[in-house]
Design an enzyme around this catalytic site. Sequence first.
Site, mmCIF file in Angstrom:
data_model
loop_
_atom_site.group_PDB
_atom_site.id
_atom_site.type_symbol
_atom_site.label_atom_id
_atom_site.label_comp_id
_atom_site.label_asym_id
_atom_site.label_seq_id
_atom_site.Cartn_x
_atom_site.Cartn_y
_atom_site.Cartn_z
ATOM 1 N N HIS A 183 0.875 -1.253 -0.070
ATOM 2 C CA HIS A 183 0.043 0.086 0.061
ATOM 3 C C HIS A 183 0.989 1.082 -0.090
ATOM 4 O O HIS A 183 1.658 1.209 0.901
ATOM 5 C CB HIS A 183 -1.034 0.238 1.348
ATOM 6 C CG HIS A 183 -1.985 -1.053 1.007
ATOM 7 N ND1 HIS A 183 -2.908 -1.072 0.300
ATOM 8 C CD2 HIS A 183 -2.066 -2.110 1.788
ATOM 9 C CE1 HIS A 183 -3.830 -2.084 0.409
ATOM 10 N NE2 HIS A 183 -3.252 -2.621 1.326
ATOM 11 N N CYS A 225 -0.528 1.768 -5.311
ATOM 12 C CA CYS A 225 -1.441 3.030 -5.575
ATOM 13 C C CYS A 225 -0.107 4.291 -5.919
ATOM 14 O O CYS A 225 0.610 4.328 -4.992
ATOM 15 C CB CYS A 225 -2.271 3.464 -4.500
ATOM 16 S SG CYS A 225 -3.563 2.199 -4.387
#
Length: 411
Positions: A183, A225
């Site tokens: 992440h 991301c």
Amino acid sequence: MRRGRFAPSGSAAERGNMAAAAPAARWASAAAAAALLLGCCGAVLAGGIQDQAEQFFKSGHTNNWAVLVCTSRFWFNYRHVANTLSVYRSVKRLGIPDSHIVLMLADDMACNPRNPKPATVFSHKNMELNVYGDDVEVDYRSYEVTVENFLRVLTGRIPPSTPRSKRLLSDDRSNILIYMTGHGGNGFLKFQDSEEITNVELADAFEQMWQKRRYNELLFIIDTCQGASMYERFYSPNIIALASSQVGEDSLSHQPDLGIGVHLMDRYTFYMLEFLEEVHPASQTNMNDLFQVCPKSLCVSTPGHRTDLFQRDPQNVLITDFFGSVRKVEITTETISLDRNLAGFESELPKDVLATEPLKYADQLPVAQIIHQKPKPKDWHPPGGFILGLWALIIMVFFKTYGIKHMKHIF
């Protein structure tokens, strides 16, 4: 007056010698022409061999390394472990041995209590492909996966007691693949939800590697991301960088599995591995093909890549220059002299020293006997409260018999 005719000069013997010398001259000229032709052919052949040798060694590397990092913990991040293990499986299939792979997994999904299939990690729906396998060698696991340890592996700044399996023993002829998943956000990647590495720290680590001659060429791939933000600050030479998403975009998951209860992989890594399954050690597939494996129609996000720091044309860079391990032989014209004493060393040793004992396996109990053998009888021990209850019974009998007035004789 009659004109006189000029008599031929020289005698008949001289004319015979001249006639005999003419064919010899023609043969000499023909031989010279043939020699010149052979010389030209030899020069062309030598030039062709030289060109082939230069083409063979154009990448300038002699060994390959891979650093594969999963930075996420917890069961709902199952896909990040599957991403890393899938890349691990691909590089091993293409020839990079475990001794040249540093595998970092922040969580052990194979042994998680929620895993309906213990000792397995699947990357395809319906549990078709187990990427955990029987020969996975995890070098850094659980809370060993930290930003500090990752940077120490890259830069070589590790304690002397660190085992070889946890070291990146690369040199200036090494091509290194670095794959990271987890992440992240704009300019950072989280490690275990407790710390993060920034794009500046990562860029400085690569610069240290270049200054310390720890790589020849480096391929950096990140699936997270806003992944493109992680290579924006790179400034060291000979780096190709790929990311699963641009700044401001999320990197999405793929293939939910109802039996396991989570998504199995991320989209970018899934399609990249589909592409790698078609690559073999002798494949001529190049980097430009890798740049196109996951268009936006499949990934939903927009993958990005950066090649301005790389010196070669990506079209001339083979996929196996980073994902494979093709051993290359370099020919030298220098004479290497060996120590003569070493040549006769083996012959001087007695035969009983040279002979080695055959390897034997220790006698083990058969598996069937292990399964069906009777349990070993255990020694009897009183239960935990038995002794306390016995003392309470003795005290009650004492009070009932003698009363409280005799307690002074005991204490």
